[in-house]
Scaffold this motif. Structure first.
Motif, PDB file in Angstrom:
ATOM      1  N   LYS A  19       9.937   8.817 -17.934  1.00 59.77           N
ATOM      2  CA  LYS A  19      10.384   8.718 -16.544  1.00 59.77           C
ATOM      3  C   LYS A  19       9.233   8.877 -15.562  1.00 59.77           C
ATOM      4  O   LYS A  19       9.429   8.723 -14.345  1.00 59.77           O
ATOM      5  CB  LYS A  19      11.471   9.756 -16.259  1.00 59.77           C
ATOM      6  CG  LYS A  19      10.985  11.191 -16.180  1.00 59.77           C
ATOM      7  CD  LYS A  19      12.157  12.141 -15.986  1.00 59.77           C
ATOM      8  CE  LYS A  19      11.672  13.558 -15.748  1.00 59.77           C
ATOM      9  NZ  LYS A  19      10.899  13.665 -14.509  1.00 59.77           N
ATOM     10  N   SER A  56       2.782  -0.757 -10.299  1.00 55.59           N
ATOM     11  CA  SER A  56       2.995   0.684 -10.308  1.00 55.59           C
ATOM     12  C   SER A  56       2.356   1.340  -9.090  1.00 55.59           C
ATOM     13  O   SER A  56       1.276   0.943  -8.645  1.00 55.59           O
ATOM     14  CB  SER A  56       2.402   1.313 -11.575  1.00 55.59           C
ATOM     15  OG  SER A  56       3.039   0.835 -12.733  1.00 55.59           O
ATOM     16  N   TRP A  72       1.348   7.474  -8.000  1.00 57.13           N
ATOM     17  CA  TRP A  72       2.262   8.457  -7.442  1.00 57.13           C
ATOM     18  C   TRP A  72       1.698   9.869  -7.380  1.00 57.13           C
ATOM     19  O   TRP A  72       2.247  10.735  -6.749  1.00 57.13           O
ATOM     20  CB  TRP A  72       3.558   8.477  -8.252  1.00 57.13           C
ATOM     21  CG  TRP A  72       3.333   8.474  -9.732  1.00 57.13           C
ATOM     22  CD1 TRP A  72       3.364   7.394 -10.558  1.00 57.13           C
ATOM     23  CD2 TRP A  72       3.010   9.579 -10.567  1.00 57.13           C
ATOM     24  NE1 TRP A  72       3.089   7.752 -11.849  1.00 57.13           N
ATOM     25  CE2 TRP A  72       2.872   9.088 -11.885  1.00 57.13           C
ATOM     26  CE3 TRP A  72       2.831  10.944 -10.329  1.00 57.13           C
ATOM     27  CZ2 TRP A  72       2.556   9.912 -12.954  1.00 57.13           C
ATOM     28  CZ3 TRP A  72       2.512  11.762 -11.403  1.00 57.13           C
ATOM     29  CH2 TRP A  72       2.377  11.249 -12.703  1.00 57.13           C
ATOM     30  N   SER A  84       7.278   0.367  -4.414  1.00 55.89           N
ATOM     31  CA  SER A  84       7.579   1.787  -4.589  1.00 55.89           C
ATOM     32  C   SER A  84       9.057   2.021  -4.872  1.00 55.89           C
ATOM     33  O   SER A  84       9.415   2.711  -5.822  1.00 55.89           O
ATOM     34  CB  SER A  84       7.147   2.571  -3.345  1.00 55.89           C
ATOM     35  OG  SER A  84       5.749   2.481  -3.173  1.00 55.89           O
ATOM     36  N   SER A  85       9.929   1.448  -4.042  1.00 55.13           N
ATOM     37  CA  SER A  85      11.360   1.691  -4.226  1.00 55.13           C
ATOM     38  C   SER A  85      11.858   1.066  -5.526  1.00 55.13           C
ATOM     39  O   SER A  85      12.711   1.624  -6.213  1.00 55.13           O
ATOM     40  CB  SER A  85      12.151   1.147  -3.036  1.00 55.13           C
ATOM     41  OG  SER A  85      11.952  -0.246  -2.902  1.00 55.13           O
ATOM     42  N   GLU A 110      10.096   0.516  -8.320  1.00 49.47           N
ATOM     43  CA  GLU A 110       9.612   1.295  -9.453  1.00 49.47           C
ATOM     44  C   GLU A 110      10.368   2.616  -9.574  1.00 49.47           C
ATOM     45  O   GLU A 110      10.710   3.046 -10.679  1.00 49.47           O
ATOM     46  CB  GLU A 110       8.120   1.571  -9.320  1.00 49.47           C
ATOM     47  CG  GLU A 110       7.584   2.321 -10.533  1.00 49.47           C
ATOM     48  CD  GLU A 110       6.138   2.734 -10.395  1.00 49.47           C
ATOM     49  OE1 GLU A 110       5.406   2.614 -11.389  1.00 49.47           O
ATOM     50  OE2 GLU A 110       5.735   3.185  -9.308  1.00 49.47           O
ATOM     51  N   GLU A 111      10.637   3.253  -8.458  1.00 54.57           N
ATOM     52  CA  GLU A 111      11.378   4.506  -8.500  1.00 54.57           C
ATOM     53  C   GLU A 111      12.752   4.298  -9.129  1.00 54.57           C
ATOM     54  O   GLU A 111      13.213   5.106  -9.939  1.00 54.57           O
ATOM     55  CB  GLU A 111      11.530   5.076  -7.089  1.00 54.57           C
ATOM     56  CG  GLU A 111      12.230   6.426  -7.051  1.00 54.57           C
ATOM     57  CD  GLU A 111      12.297   7.024  -5.660  1.00 54.57           C
ATOM     58  OE1 GLU A 111      12.992   8.050  -5.489  1.00 54.57           O
ATOM     59  OE2 GLU A 111      11.655   6.477  -4.741  1.00 54.57           O
ATOM     60  N   ASP A 112      13.410   3.194  -8.793  1.00 58.16           N
ATOM     61  CA  ASP A 112      14.710   2.870  -9.367  1.00 58.16           C
ATOM     62  C   ASP A 112      14.584   2.597 -10.864  1.00 58.16           C
ATOM     63  O   ASP A 112      15.417   3.029 -11.660  1.00 58.16           O
ATOM     64  CB  ASP A 112      15.299   1.651  -8.650  1.00 58.16           C
ATOM     65  CG  ASP A 112      16.676   1.283  -9.190  1.00 58.16           C
ATOM     66  OD1 ASP A 112      17.598   2.116  -9.099  1.00 58.16           O
ATOM     67  OD2 ASP A 112      16.831   0.159  -9.704  1.00 58.16           O
ATOM     68  N   LYS A 170      14.033   5.850 -12.697  1.00 64.49           N
ATOM     69  CA  LYS A 170      15.283   6.606 -12.698  1.00 64.49           C
ATOM     70  C   LYS A 170      16.226   6.049 -13.765  1.00 64.49           C
ATOM     71  O   LYS A 170      16.905   6.808 -14.470  1.00 64.49           O
ATOM     72  CB  LYS A 170      15.939   6.543 -11.321  1.00 64.49           C
ATOM     73  CG  LYS A 170      17.232   7.334 -11.224  1.00 64.49           C
ATOM     74  CD  LYS A 170      17.830   7.259  -9.829  1.00 64.49           C
ATOM     75  CE  LYS A 170      19.159   8.016  -9.764  1.00 64.49           C
ATOM     76  NZ  LYS A 170      19.763   7.943  -8.407  1.00 64.49           N
ATOM     77  N   ASP A 187      14.337  15.693 -11.102  1.00 63.77           N
ATOM     78  CA  ASP A 187      13.378  14.606 -11.310  1.00 63.77           C
ATOM     79  C   ASP A 187      12.749  14.184  -9.982  1.00 63.77           C
ATOM     80  O   ASP A 187      11.523  14.066  -9.872  1.00 63.77           O
ATOM     81  CB  ASP A 187      14.098  13.431 -11.969  1.00 63.77           C
ATOM     82  CG  ASP A 187      13.243  12.179 -12.030  1.00 63.77           C
ATOM     83  OD1 ASP A 187      12.064  12.280 -12.418  1.00 63.77           O
ATOM     84  OD2 ASP A 187      13.750  11.096 -11.692  1.00 63.77           O
ATOM     85  N   LYS A 188      13.569  13.963  -8.971  1.00 67.12           N
ATOM     86  CA  LYS A 188      13.061  13.533  -7.669  1.00 67.12           C
ATOM     87  C   LYS A 188      12.197  14.610  -7.023  1.00 67.12           C
ATOM     88  O   LYS A 188      11.144  14.320  -6.439  1.00 67.12           O
ATOM     89  CB  LYS A 188      14.222  13.179  -6.741  1.00 67.12           C
ATOM     90  CG  LYS A 188      13.778  12.619  -5.403  1.00 67.12           C
ATOM     91  CD  LYS A 188      14.962  12.147  -4.580  1.00 67.12           C
ATOM     92  CE  LYS A 188      14.493  11.535  -3.260  1.00 67.12           C
ATOM     93  NZ  LYS A 188      15.656  11.052  -2.459  1.00 67.12           N
ATOM     94  N   ARG A 219       8.881  14.482  -8.711  1.00 68.41           N
ATOM     95  CA  ARG A 219       8.181  13.245  -8.403  1.00 68.41           C
ATOM     96  C   ARG A 219       7.471  13.383  -7.055  1.00 68.41           C
ATOM     97  O   ARG A 219       6.314  12.991  -6.896  1.00 68.41           O
ATOM     98  CB  ARG A 219       9.181  12.077  -8.362  1.00 68.41           C
ATOM     99  CG  ARG A 219       8.540  10.703  -8.328  1.00 68.41           C
ATOM    100  CD  ARG A 219       9.581   9.611  -8.475  1.00 68.41           C
ATOM    101  NE  ARG A 219      10.337   9.769  -9.723  1.00 68.41           N
ATOM    102  CZ  ARG A 219       9.883   9.427 -10.905  1.00 68.41           C
ATOM    103  NH1 ARG A 219       8.676   8.882 -11.016  1.00 68.41           N
ATOM    104  NH2 ARG A 219      10.608   9.595 -11.989  1.00 68.41           N
TER     105      ARG A 219
END
Length: 331
Positions: A153, A164, A167, A233-234, A236-238, A241, A267-268, A271
């Motif tokens: 994750k 990517s 982060w 970013s959004s 990849e985050e999805d 997840k 997790d968030k 991150r």
């Protein structure tokens, strides 16, 4: 039929030299169109010893040809010993060999598919990501290695990719370099161009390779979405997840939405914490200090999961007891 199910194992024009970084010459390629294998699996072993309660696990792929000759690839670490990791074995039909050792060797030894340990380990990814790259055309992954749900994750299934986001503040310049030099999508493109692939001499993924890990579909959906809408970013985050959600479902089954929401919240939280960590703590002249800083964050996060999961649930999800301390090092 989805595109990922139509991926192929390719009969390419390079003779394998196991564990070698040397490319065969064009003359050798013409004389030896390809070398095929009959079986492939992944081995893993613990580093450090449980008496230290600080555990790292190394994985690496191995394959066997029709004569029983063994080939193995270091995957940023060792290439001998250990146990066969569950759900990584591919055995070919009696009709013909299905493991393309030449392509496997290229992925495990050549840039941009493999990256140097020094400067890029835990930046592009770890040995599990490198091993997954080698497993790609078998449709399998090393998802049963202990602590895998924690790392996937964060790094994804195959490590850093072109889209990517860097982060965390650990060595941001190396992260940007890693994306340019060793992105997984770039590896796939290079394998097709340099081996080279051809639709006329490819074997479609079919029996016994018909069991495809859903992580492969998630990866391809992610790359299609990120290329389409540019929301790196959004998107990849999805994607990450969804990988975590997949691990939760595989290991814990259908847990309550409330419990799942709590895991996602942790997790968030971490991150964000990794992305905003003190640069002085995560950017040092010593890779060992960088590893120490990452380990601290990872183990802090694991403590949070321990607080909301029972001993049995934690063991199922992470493949380790609550007393074991995660170590990202691979030595």
């Amino acid at each position: 039929m989805r595109a990922y199910r139509m991926m192929s194992i390719v009969l390419v024009g390079f003779m394998l030299s196991a564990c070698s970084l040397k490319n065969p010459s064009h003359k050798e390629s013409a004389e030896n169109p390809h070398q095929m294998g009959d079986q492939m699996d992944v081995r893993y072993y613990a580093l450090g010893g449980k008496w230290m309660q600080k555990i790292a696990h190394h994985t690496y792929p191995e394959a066997f040809d029709a004569n029983g000759t063994r080939y193995a690839w270091k995957a940023l670490g060792g290439d001998s010993g250990g146990d066969i990791l569950a759900d990584t074995t591919t055995k070919c039909d009696k009709d013909g060999a299905c493991i393309d050792l030449s392509t496997l060797n290229y992925i495990m030894t050549e840039a941009p598919c493999i990256w140097p340990y020094e400067h890029y380990y835990a930046i592009v990814g770890v040995c599990w990501n490198a091993t997954n790259r080698g497993l790609y055309y078998t449709g399998k992954t090393v998802h049963n290695v202990p602590f895998y749900a924690l790392i996937e994750k964060v790094y994804g299934t195959y490590g850093l990719d072109t889209n990517s986001a860097c982060w965390y503040s650990l060595s941001p310049s190396r992260c940007e370099e890693g994306k340019k030099r060793y992105a997984w999508s770039q590896c796939l493109t290079n394998v097709q161009e340099k081996m080279p692939w051809s639709a006329n001499n490819a074997i479609n993924l079919k029996s016994p390779l018909k069991s495809i890990d859903p992580r492969i579909e998630l990866y391809h959906n992610y790359t299609q979405q990120s290329n389409k809408n540019g929301m790196v970013s959004s998107t990849e985050e999805d994607y990450l997840k969804k990988l975590f959600e997949l691990n939760i479902k595989e290991k814990l089954g259908d847990i309550s939405q409330e419990q799942k929401a709590t895991l996602f919240k942790i997790d968030k939280q971490y991150r964000i914490k990794r992305a905003s960590s003190d640069k002085a703590a995560l950017t040092s002249p010593s890779a060992q200090l960088d590893f120490d800083a990452l380990n601290q964050l990872f183990n802090e996060e694991l403590k949070e999961y321990q607080n909301v999961l029972s001993d049995e649930e934690y063991l199922k999800l992470f493949g380790a007891s609550k007393s074991e301390i995660f170590d990202i090092r691979n030595q």
